[in-house]
Design a protein around this motif. Structure first.
Motif, PDB file in Angstrom:
ATOM      1  N   GLY A  97       0.842  -1.413  -0.016  1.00 14.40           N
ATOM      2  CA  GLY A  97      -0.026  -0.332   0.186  1.00 14.40           C
ATOM      3  C   GLY A  97       0.653   0.972   0.310  1.00 14.40           C
ATOM      4  N   ARG A  98       1.983   1.119   0.912  1.00 17.73           N
ATOM      5  CA  ARG A  98       3.147   2.672   1.422  1.00 17.73           C
ATOM      6  C   ARG A  98       3.000   2.599  -0.351  1.00 17.73           C
ATOM      7  NH1 ARG A  98       7.171   3.536   5.625  1.00 17.73           N
ATOM      8  NH2 ARG A  98       8.661   5.654   4.238  1.00 17.73           N
ATOM      9  N   LEU A  99       4.401   1.259  -0.984  1.00 14.13           N
ATOM     10  CA  LEU A  99       4.431   1.103  -2.217  1.00 14.13           C
ATOM     11  C   LEU A  99       3.247   1.852  -3.185  1.00 14.13           C
ATOM     12  CD1 LEU A  99       6.789  -2.080  -2.528  1.00 14.13           C
ATOM     13  CD2 LEU A  99       7.628   0.447  -2.262  1.00 14.13           C
ATOM     14  N   ASP A 100       2.186   1.484  -3.447  1.00 15.66           N
ATOM     15  CA  ASP A 100       1.518   2.133  -4.336  1.00 15.66           C
ATOM     16  C   ASP A 100       1.394   3.688  -4.006  1.00 15.66           C
ATOM     17  OD1 ASP A 100       0.933  -0.437  -5.030  1.00 15.66           O
ATOM     18  OD2 ASP A 100      -1.515  -0.670  -4.186  1.00 15.66           O
ATOM     19  N   ARG A 101       1.294   3.841  -2.890  1.00 12.42           N
ATOM     20  CA  ARG A 101       0.976   5.979  -2.837  1.00 12.42           C
ATOM     21  C   ARG A 101       2.316   6.497  -3.181  1.00 12.42           C
ATOM     22  NH1 ARG A 101      -1.395   3.708   1.585  1.00 12.42           N
ATOM     23  NH2 ARG A 101       0.749   3.901   2.678  1.00 12.42           N
ATOM     24  N   TYR A 102       3.367   5.679  -3.593  1.00  9.78           N
ATOM     25  CA  TYR A 102       4.942   6.412  -3.940  1.00  9.78           C
ATOM     26  C   TYR A 102       4.905   5.978  -5.372  1.00  9.78           C
ATOM     27  CZ  TYR A 102       9.795   6.191  -4.593  1.00  9.78           C
ATOM     28  OH  TYR A 102      11.773   6.618  -4.956  1.00  9.78           O
ATOM     29  N   GLU A 103       4.527   5.247  -5.670  1.00 10.45           N
ATOM     30  CA  GLU A 103       4.434   5.168  -7.407  1.00 10.45           C
ATOM     31  C   GLU A 103       3.861   5.980  -8.156  1.00 10.45           C
ATOM     32  OE1 GLU A 103       6.655   3.586  -9.105  1.00 10.45           O
ATOM     33  OE2 GLU A 103       8.632   2.534  -7.115  1.00 10.45           O
ATOM     34  N   ALA A 104       2.416   5.871  -7.277  1.00 13.45           N
ATOM     35  CA  ALA A 104       1.153   6.889  -8.388  1.00 13.45           C
ATOM     36  C   ALA A 104       2.017   8.104  -8.820  1.00 13.45           C
ATOM     37  CB  ALA A 104       0.062   6.794  -7.087  1.00 13.45           C
ATOM     38  N   GLY A 105       2.443   8.791  -7.660  1.00 14.30           N
ATOM     39  CA  GLY A 105       3.505   9.880  -7.398  1.00 14.30           C
ATOM     40  C   GLY A 105       1.909  11.365  -6.648  1.00 14.30           C
ATOM     41  N   THR A 106       2.575  12.795  -6.940  1.00 14.26           N
ATOM     42  CA  THR A 106       1.514  13.304  -6.179  1.00 14.26           C
ATOM     43  C   THR A 106       0.345  13.658  -7.074  1.00 14.26           C
ATOM     44  OG1 THR A 106       3.089  14.844  -6.763  1.00 14.26           O
ATOM     45  CG2 THR A 106       2.826  14.142  -4.469  1.00 14.26           C
ATOM     46  N   GLY A 107      -1.164  14.498  -7.008  1.00 15.43           N
ATOM     47  CA  GLY A 107      -1.335  15.842  -7.971  1.00 15.43           C
ATOM     48  C   GLY A 107      -2.336  14.730  -7.796  1.00 15.43           C
ATOM     49  N   HIS A 108      -3.192  15.078  -8.509  1.00 21.84           N
ATOM     50  CA  HIS A 108      -4.750  14.715  -9.097  1.00 21.84           C
ATOM     51  C   HIS A 108      -4.954  14.209 -10.645  1.00 21.84           C
ATOM     52  CE1 HIS A 108      -6.430  16.949  -6.005  1.00 21.84           C
ATOM     53  NE2 HIS A 108      -5.929  18.274  -6.232  1.00 21.84           N
ATOM     54  N   GLY A 109      -5.477  13.477 -10.764  1.00 19.83           N
ATOM     55  CA  GLY A 109      -5.721  12.726 -12.050  1.00 19.83           C
ATOM     56  C   GLY A 109      -4.991  11.401 -11.897  1.00 19.83           C
ATOM     57  N   ARG A 110      -4.420  10.695 -13.013  1.00 18.21           N
ATOM     58  CA  ARG A 110      -4.270   8.990 -13.202  1.00 18.21           C
ATOM     59  C   ARG A 110      -2.640   9.206 -13.318  1.00 18.21           C
ATOM     60  NH1 ARG A 110      -4.341   7.481 -19.622  1.00 18.21           N
ATOM     61  NH2 ARG A 110      -1.724   8.751 -19.193  1.00 18.21           N
ATOM     62  N   PRO A 111      -2.725   8.302 -12.268  1.00 22.88           N
ATOM     63  CA  PRO A 111      -0.755   7.824 -11.503  1.00 22.88           C
ATOM     64  C   PRO A 111      -0.150   7.514 -12.362  1.00 22.88           C
ATOM     65  CG  PRO A 111      -2.736   5.958 -10.893  1.00 22.88           C
ATOM     66  CD  PRO A 111      -3.749   7.038 -12.176  1.00 22.88           C
ATOM     67  N   ARG A 112       1.269   8.369 -11.784  1.00 20.29           N
ATOM     68  CA  ARG A 112       2.100   8.093 -13.219  1.00 20.29           C
ATOM     69  C   ARG A 112       2.374   5.891 -13.089  1.00 20.29           C
ATOM     70  NH1 ARG A 112       7.020  10.464  -9.836  1.00 20.29           N
ATOM     71  NH2 ARG A 112       6.082   9.227  -8.556  1.00 20.29           N
ATOM     72  N   PHE A 113       2.764   5.419 -11.957  1.00 17.66           N
ATOM     73  CA  PHE A 113       2.448   4.177 -12.241  1.00 17.66           C
ATOM     74  C   PHE A 113       1.570   3.228 -10.550  1.00 17.66           C
ATOM     75  CE2 PHE A 113       6.954   5.473 -12.326  1.00 17.66           C
ATOM     76  CZ  PHE A 113       7.449   5.714 -13.445  1.00 17.66           C
ATOM     77  N   VAL A 114       1.238   2.173 -11.610  1.00 22.50           N
ATOM     78  CA  VAL A 114       0.285   1.773 -10.869  1.00 22.50           C
ATOM     79  C   VAL A 114       0.903   0.106 -11.359  1.00 22.50           C
ATOM     80  CG1 VAL A 114      -1.826   0.839 -12.442  1.00 22.50           C
ATOM     81  CG2 VAL A 114      -1.735   2.903 -12.560  1.00 22.50           C
ATOM     82  N   ARG A 115       0.375  -0.743  -9.963  1.00 26.10           N
ATOM     83  CA  ARG A 115       0.942  -1.717 -10.212  1.00 26.10           C
ATOM     84  C   ARG A 115       0.237  -2.685 -10.932  1.00 26.10           C
ATOM     85  NH1 ARG A 115      -0.087  -5.326  -5.176  1.00 26.10           N
ATOM     86  NH2 ARG A 115      -0.898  -3.196  -4.342  1.00 26.10           N
ATOM     87  N   ARG A 116       1.009  -3.629 -11.144  1.00 27.36           N
ATOM     88  CA  ARG A 116      -0.055  -4.386 -12.283  1.00 27.36           C
ATOM     89  C   ARG A 116       0.660  -6.016 -11.930  1.00 27.36           C
ATOM     90  NH1 ARG A 116      -1.095  -2.165 -18.353  1.00 27.36           N
ATOM     91  NH2 ARG A 116      -2.217  -0.390 -17.440  1.00 27.36           N
ATOM     92  N   ALA A 117       0.422  -7.446 -12.745  1.00 25.18           N
ATOM     93  CA  ALA A 117       0.740  -8.710 -12.506  1.00 25.18           C
ATOM     94  C   ALA A 117       1.970  -8.911 -13.547  1.00 25.18           C
ATOM     95  CB  ALA A 117      -0.191  -9.335 -12.482  1.00 25.18           C
ATOM     96  N   CYS A 118       2.999  -9.509 -13.560  1.00 28.38           N
ATOM     97  CA  CYS A 118       3.708 -10.165 -14.146  1.00 28.38           C
ATOM     98  C   CYS A 118       4.077 -11.341 -13.738  1.00 28.38           C
ATOM     99  CB  CYS A 118       5.285  -8.625 -14.707  1.00 28.38           C
ATOM    100  SG  CYS A 118       6.280  -9.171 -13.414  1.00 28.38           S
ATOM    101  N   VAL A 119       5.392 -11.745 -14.843  1.00 23.83           N
ATOM    102  CA  VAL A 119       6.135 -12.999 -15.034  1.00 23.83           C
ATOM    103  C   VAL A 119       7.591 -12.490 -14.914  1.00 23.83           C
ATOM    104  CG1 VAL A 119       6.074 -15.387 -15.547  1.00 23.83           C
ATOM    105  CG2 VAL A 119       4.543 -14.525 -16.007  1.00 23.83           C
ATOM    106  N   VAL A 120       7.814 -12.984 -13.910  1.00 25.29           N
ATOM    107  CA  VAL A 120       9.190 -13.006 -13.753  1.00 25.29           C
ATOM    108  C   VAL A 120      10.496 -13.845 -13.861  1.00 25.29           C
ATOM    109  CG1 VAL A 120      11.375 -11.808 -12.039  1.00 25.29           C
ATOM    110  CG2 VAL A 120       9.268 -11.006 -12.301  1.00 25.29           C
ATOM    111  N   SER A 121      11.446 -14.305 -14.747  1.00 32.56           N
ATOM    112  CA  SER A 121      12.301 -15.284 -14.376  1.00 32.56           C
ATOM    113  C   SER A 121      13.184 -15.430 -13.779  1.00 32.56           C
ATOM    114  CB  SER A 121      12.643 -15.122 -16.364  1.00 32.56           C
ATOM    115  OG  SER A 121      11.633 -15.716 -16.770  1.00 32.56           O
ATOM    116  N   LEU A 122      13.874 -16.316 -13.440  1.00 33.74           N
ATOM    117  CA  LEU A 122      14.499 -16.396 -12.100  1.00 33.74           C
ATOM    118  C   LEU A 122      15.227 -17.732 -12.791  1.00 33.74           C
ATOM    119  CD1 LEU A 122      13.392 -15.832  -8.743  1.00 33.74           C
ATOM    120  CD2 LEU A 122      14.848 -13.617 -10.398  1.00 33.74           C
ATOM    121  N   GLY A 123      17.129 -17.332 -13.335  1.00 36.48           N
ATOM    122  CA  GLY A 123      16.799 -18.288 -14.432  1.00 36.48           C
ATOM    123  C   GLY A 123      16.884 -19.206 -15.331  1.00 36.48           C
TER     124      GLY A 123
END
Length: 157
Positions: A97-123
């Motif tokens: 939740g704290r990261l969501d607020r940090y990444e969304a940025g300040t101000g009104h309107g659409r957030p800068r960054f939004v959390r989504r799901a992805c697939v990460v490869s490790l090795g």
């Protein structure tokens, strides 16, 4: 995995809104590709190192853009586009939740960054579903980082 063994991105999209911190049972995995990586010395990266457990380096399909002080992740247009970063295990929904607020940025309107799901490869054979912050604005005038590694790019400049 999609047809012919290609990873499918994204696993699940949540367009233009902040999503629940822990929609799946158990811990959340977070893929970071820019200023939250473990070797970066800014307050939010130091905080993340304290509250989450580092899993290791990884990569996910996508495109990276230079926004100046930090990079922007966007979905891939082709199967051979990769972004390199690091994976953390996050045990507390309040951290996400704290990261969501940090990444969304300040101000009104659409957030800068939004959390989504992805697939990460490790090795070679280890793949994990994880969260990633996706840039919600159009980066057309921004410089694309073709090789997908923000810090290699910053070091070469």
């Amino acid at each position: 995995m999609g047809r012919r063994g290609l990873e499918v991105w994204p696993v699940k999209q949540h367009v233009g809104r902040i999503i629940p911190s822990n929609p799946l049972p158990g811990d959340s995995l977070l893929f970071v590709y820019g200023t939250l990586r473990p070797f970066v010395d800014i307050p939010m990266a130091r905080w993340l190192r304290r509250v989450a457990r580092y899993v290791g380096p990884g990569r996910t399909r996508g495109r990276l853009y230079d926004l100046g002080p930090y990079p922007a992740f966007r979905p891939p247009r082709r199967a051979d586009e990769w972004v390199f970063g690091d994976l953390y295990r996050v045990r507390s929904p309040s951290v996400m939740g704290r990261l969501d607020r940090y990444e969304a940025g300040t101000g009104h309107g659409r957030p800068r960054f939004v959390r989504r799901a992805c697939v990460v490869s490790l090795g070679r054979r280890r793949r994990h579903a994880a969260w990633i912050y996706v840039y919600e604005r159009h980066p057309s005038r921004r410089s694309r980082i073709v090789h997908g590694d923000y810090f290699a790019y910053r070091g070469a400049r």
